[in-house]
Design an enzyme around this catalytic site. Structure first.
Site, PDB file in Angstrom:
ATOM      1  N   GLY A   3     -12.786  26.626   5.689  1.00 11.45           N
ATOM      2  CA  GLY A   3     -13.624  26.413   6.855  1.00 11.45           C
ATOM      3  C   GLY A   3     -13.428  25.006   7.402  1.00 11.45           C
ATOM      4  O   GLY A   3     -13.580  24.022   6.678  1.00 11.45           O
ATOM      5  N   ALA A   4     -13.043  24.934   8.665  1.00 13.27           N
ATOM      6  CA  ALA A   4     -12.826  23.625   9.292  1.00 13.27           C
ATOM      7  C   ALA A   4     -13.705  23.534  10.527  1.00 13.27           C
ATOM      8  O   ALA A   4     -13.260  23.256  11.629  1.00 13.27           O
ATOM      9  CB  ALA A   4     -11.353  23.441   9.650  1.00 13.27           C
ATOM     10  N   GLY A   8     -16.881  21.331   7.762  1.00 10.61           N
ATOM     11  CA  GLY A   8     -15.479  21.075   7.418  1.00 10.61           C
ATOM     12  C   GLY A   8     -14.935  19.779   8.011  1.00 10.61           C
ATOM     13  O   GLY A   8     -14.277  18.999   7.319  1.00 10.61           O
ATOM     14  N   LEU A  36     -17.574  21.231  20.349  1.00  8.28           N
ATOM     15  CA  LEU A  36     -17.227  19.821  20.496  1.00  8.28           C
ATOM     16  C   LEU A  36     -18.386  18.858  20.267  1.00  8.28           C
ATOM     17  O   LEU A  36     -18.159  17.695  19.957  1.00  8.28           O
ATOM     18  CB  LEU A  36     -16.614  19.561  21.887  1.00  8.28           C
ATOM     19  CG  LEU A  36     -15.329  20.355  22.195  1.00  8.28           C
ATOM     20  CD1 LEU A  36     -14.720  19.884  23.501  1.00  8.28           C
ATOM     21  CD2 LEU A  36     -14.308  20.241  21.080  1.00  8.28           C
ATOM     22  N   LEU A 100     -21.536  35.122   5.173  1.00 12.92           N
ATOM     23  CA  LEU A 100     -21.751  35.590   3.804  1.00 12.92           C
ATOM     24  C   LEU A 100     -20.520  36.236   3.194  1.00 12.92           C
ATOM     25  O   LEU A 100     -20.214  36.040   2.026  1.00 12.92           O
ATOM     26  CB  LEU A 100     -22.882  36.636   3.792  1.00 12.92           C
ATOM     27  CG  LEU A 100     -24.318  36.160   3.700  1.00 12.92           C
ATOM     28  CD1 LEU A 100     -25.241  37.368   3.699  1.00 12.92           C
ATOM     29  CD2 LEU A 100     -24.524  35.355   2.424  1.00 12.92           C
ATOM     30  N   GLU A 101     -19.821  37.000   4.002  1.00  8.91           N
ATOM     31  CA  GLU A 101     -18.725  37.794   3.459  1.00  8.91           C
ATOM     32  C   GLU A 101     -17.639  36.901   2.857  1.00  8.91           C
ATOM     33  O   GLU A 101     -17.189  37.116   1.728  1.00  8.91           O
ATOM     34  CB  GLU A 101     -18.147  38.693   4.561  1.00  8.91           C
ATOM     35  CG  GLU A 101     -17.327  39.820   4.006  1.00  8.91           C
ATOM     36  CD  GLU A 101     -16.564  40.571   5.089  1.00  8.91           C
ATOM     37  OE1 GLU A 101     -16.634  40.170   6.273  1.00  8.91           O
ATOM     38  OE2 GLU A 101     -15.883  41.541   4.739  1.00  8.91           O
ATOM     39  N   CYS A 139     -23.774  31.491  -9.990  1.00 14.81           N
ATOM     40  CA  CYS A 139     -22.746  31.645  -8.953  1.00 14.81           C
ATOM     41  C   CYS A 139     -23.439  31.990  -7.625  1.00 14.81           C
ATOM     42  O   CYS A 139     -24.662  32.125  -7.570  1.00 14.81           O
ATOM     43  CB  CYS A 139     -21.717  32.699  -9.343  1.00 14.81           C
ATOM     44  SG  CYS A 139     -22.198  34.397  -9.005  1.00 14.81           S
ATOM     45  N   CYS A 154     -36.003  54.510  16.090  1.00 12.23           N
ATOM     46  CA  CYS A 154     -37.205  54.943  16.829  1.00 12.23           C
ATOM     47  C   CYS A 154     -37.824  53.765  17.595  1.00 12.23           C
ATOM     48  O   CYS A 154     -38.237  53.903  18.735  1.00 12.23           O
ATOM     49  CB  CYS A 154     -38.255  55.521  15.900  1.00 12.23           C
ATOM     50  SG  CYS A 154     -37.719  55.888  14.233  1.00 12.23           S
TER      51      CYS A 154
END
Lengths: 591, 158
Positions: A3-4, A8, A36, A100-101, A139, A154
């Site tokens: 992740g940048a 990051g 930005l 999350l994934e 973890c 509904c």
């Protein structure tokens, strides 16, 4: 560093200035304008460029210590791009992710390889870093995470009671059905004929068939108008749309009396009563003047005006070049359409109207990001990492690190700006780290020639399963159990998806031994290697506590009451731990 | 994720050990001979001494990745005649509703028994389709006729 983005950018700056030897940076995203304000390594000229490549280049400007930087543009969950052999090279992994994934995936990999992982995240003023030492500390999956709420159909279709219901209706239902490709309404003629035959075999009542099919056909007329290439000037799209969704459909709902016994009735919108005012308004102002007014709540008339303009713009786009349009919070036509239609529906149901700004947040699932929080969290992340490396002289580094590291939280609460909590041991009920796992390296020959039966025999012999086992490949594909022997004689390669980078979950049918998870990899030089693991006995709670929670005894009474009382939380909440751990047990950060 | 997989295999094991009489439930088989644990087909027998007796009604059960935090979705064939079932076939039932009575502890067995119960005890306050709901509340004779016809369609083999 995975992740940048917000964290990051900050973290990479810290790591580069801390003289780390070699850093690999992975991100699949490109830079957008809205990044930005806080992702300070990016400039306007970088928009649309790769985040990972750009960030690596940007830090070269202050890379006084000659840190080696290796950027990768790609999805971290792609096991072809990033196989275990690649992961094995690293001595430490940083998560600076926003979903999350991917977090779960990196956590799993670090469990397989026993790599220390620094997990971090922020939401507004709340931030958290959590060092993870596989099998020694908790973890990422040890604490269940709240998943975003979904709403019952509904409530969305018939009985909205909150702005978010109307927004969900406008975005997921109305917009998707009319303009998007992935609509379930977009059935072929054959499908529809099929459905009709099916219904006709059940009932002979013509009127009733029409009635049942109506729900599926609801937006066909509207879709046909937007799909036909007739000039948008001549089209009556807006009138048909408004009449259908704000009048006819509401009247139909009103006929179901019992819906309204304990609820406020909706009031259908009479477009005729707005026609004149709408004309006057359009003579006076342009819809463009209204849509830029993002923080003010528009009047019903203004919403209608915006809806008219947005419908016509979307229609025009479909008529000229695009074959479908998906909702995108940064595509103003789509956002305006959703804002206006959600607000008019809210008005009809007597629900509070919202500003475009608010609706954009909700419809776009936007979590506010604060540059300062990111910077603080990235700072802690780096400091805690340095602390870890000052200690790894001993062989039992995880245990040592465990007692001298903390989870750290930031918040805006007085006297709780920065708090920390000691690391906790792994949860015995953790779906990820409470069972055994390892990497199964197949020789190319075995991977090509071994049968599933052969593999199962080897697994049973190797790990001492007495009873039968079940084998699940990947997320949910059961390839073998007691009742499923179809695949036994197949070669492994004949089973769809059986390849390096996938996982196998082995469960003991008699529950004697713990679950075993194997990551499939290849061993190009030599034999097939099973990971050396000693499977423990399965943890069965003596007090039956676990049983009660997961699989209740039969005979429990379940209420069939179907009242539609709906309680809703905030739409997005990925971090749960912060709040829990901020209470009494907090102490000074150990760094 | 893991919890979903282990729980679904556990449901399969429990169902094999013990399931209510007249019901069936199994994961859908893919072309390659494997089973997709996230999609099951099940049969729900109508209770005896009710309009629904003598037939087994097919449903498809879809388990989301977040199961068991989130409930499965249950669908009858499109157009199924019942006041609380949407024209698409989706069942409207509180135990299948995340913001109502769904709890991760609810088992497959409880779900199918709950749906069996719903068949003969519709909830008039939660209409999901017009034809069956209208007939149920205004014209019982017509409603009963339709339900019996539907039962014939799904009648058990003699």
């Amino acid at each position: 560093m995975v992740g940048a983005g917000g964290i990051g950018c900050e973290l990479l700056k810290n790591l580069v200035l801390s003289h780390v030897g070699e850093i690999h940076i992975v991100d699949l995203d490109s830079i957008t304008l809205s990044n930005l304000n806080r992702q300070f390594l990016f400039r306007q000229k970088d928009i649309d460029k790769s985040k990972s490549l750009t960030v690596a280049e940007a830090v070269e400007a202050f890379n006084y210590l000659n840190v080696k930087l290796v950027p990768h543009h790609g999805n971290i969950m792609d096991s072809d791009l990033f196989p275990v052999s690649w992961w094995s090279e690293f001595s430490y992994v940083f998560n600076a992710l926003d979903n999350l994934e991917a977090r779960r995936y990196v956590n799993q990999i670090c469990l397989y390889l026993k790599k220390p992982l620094m997990e971090s995240g922020t939401t507004g003023y709340d931030g958290q870093v959590q060092p993870i030492y596989p099998y020694v500390s908790e973890c990422f999956d040890c604490q269940p995470k709240a998943t975003p709420k979904s709403f019952p159909v509904c409530t969305i279709r018939s009985t909205p009671s909150q702005p978010v219901h109307c927004i969900t209706w406008a975005k997921e239902f109305l917009f998707a059905q009319i303009f998007d490709e992935t609509s379930t309404n977009d059935q072929s003629e054959a499908d529809r004929a099929n459905q009709r035959r099916k219904l006709e075999s059940e009932t002979e009542d013509k009127a009733e068939i029409e009635n049942m099919l109506r729900e599926n056909d609801e937006f066909n007329e509207l879709r046909n108008i937007v799909k036909s290439k007739t000039s948008t000037k001549d089209s009556n799209f807006f009138e048909v749309l408004v009449n259908k969704i704000f009048s006819t459909d509401i009247e139909r709902l009103l006929r179901i009396d019992s819906l309204w016994k304990s609820r406020r009735k909706p009031t259908p919108l009479r477009i005729e009563s707005y026609t004149k005012a709408l004309k006057e308004l359009s003579a006076e102002r342009s819809a463009k003047d209204i849509v830029v007014d993002e923080t003010r709540v528009w009047s019903v008339l203004e919403n209608l005006f915006v809806l008219q303009a947005a419908s016509s713009a979307l229609h025009e786009r479909l008529a000229s070049s695009e074959s479908f349009i998906s909702f995108d919070k940064d595509d103003d036509d789509t956002l305006n359409f959703v804002v206006a239609s959600a607000n008019i529906r809210a008005f009809i149901f007597g629900i509070e109207l919202k500003s475009k700004f608010d609706i954009k947040q909700i419809a776009g699932n936007i979590i506010p990001a604060i540059a300062t929080t990111n910077a603080i969290i990235a700072g802690f992340s780096c400091l805690a990492y340095l602390n870890y490396f000052n200690q790894i002289t001993s062989s039992d580094s995880f245990h040592k690190a465990f007692s001298s590291s903390s989870t750290i939280f930031t918040s805006i609460r007085p006297n709780k700006y920065i708090t920390s909590a000691a690391l906790i041991e792994p949860s015995k009920k953790c779906p990820s780290c409470s069972h055994a796992r390892g990497i199964l390296r197949f020789s190319p020959e075995d991977l090509n020639n071994m049968t599933l039966e052969g593999l199962i025999q080897l697994i049973r012999d190797h790990y001492g399963f007495d009873d039968d086992i079940s084998v699940i490949l990947g997320k949910s594909k059961l390839i073998y159990d007691y009742d499923l022997e179809d695949n036994l004689q197949k070669k492994l390669t004949e089973i769809n998806g059986f390849k390096a980078g996938e996982t196998l979950l082995i469960q003991d049918e008699s529950d004697a031994l713990e679950n075993l998870e194997l990551y499939i990899d290849t061993n190009t030089s030599g034999k097939t290697l099973f990971p050396t693991l000693k499977l423990k006995e399965k943890q069965m709670d003596n007090d039956g506590e676990n049983k009660d929670e997961d699989m209740p005894e039969q005979g429990e009474v379940i209420s069939l009451d179907d009242d539609e009382v709906v309680e809703l939380d905030e739409p997005v909440e990925t971090r749960k731990r912060g709040k829990e751990s901020l209470d009494g047990s907090s102490k000074k950060a150990k760094l | 994720m893991s919890l979903c997989r282990t729980r679904l295999q556990e449901e399969r094991k429990q169902w094999r050990k013990d399931h209510p009489f007249g019901f069936y439930a199994k994961p859908v088989k893919a072309a390659d001979g494997s089973l997709d644990l996230t999609q099951w087909t099940a049969g729900i027998p109508g209770r005896s001494n009710t309009l629904w007796q003598g037939a087994t009604y097919p449903v498809t059960i879809y388990f989301p990745e977040e199961y068991p935090s989130k409930p499965p979705r249950v669908k009858f064939p499109a157009g199924f005649y019942h006041p609380n079932i949407y024209p698409s076939g989706t069942v409207c039932l509180s135990i299948l509703n995340e913001s109502q009575d769904w709890r991760p502890a609810i088992t497959l067995k409880q779900i199918v028994i709950g749906i069996q119960e719903l068949l003969d005890s519709p909830n008039p306050n939660s209409p999901a389709q017009e034809p069956a709901w209208k007939a149920y509340s205004k014209d019982k004779a017509a409603y009963e006729k339709k339900v019996r016809e539907q039962a014939k369609k799904y009648a058990n083999a003699m």
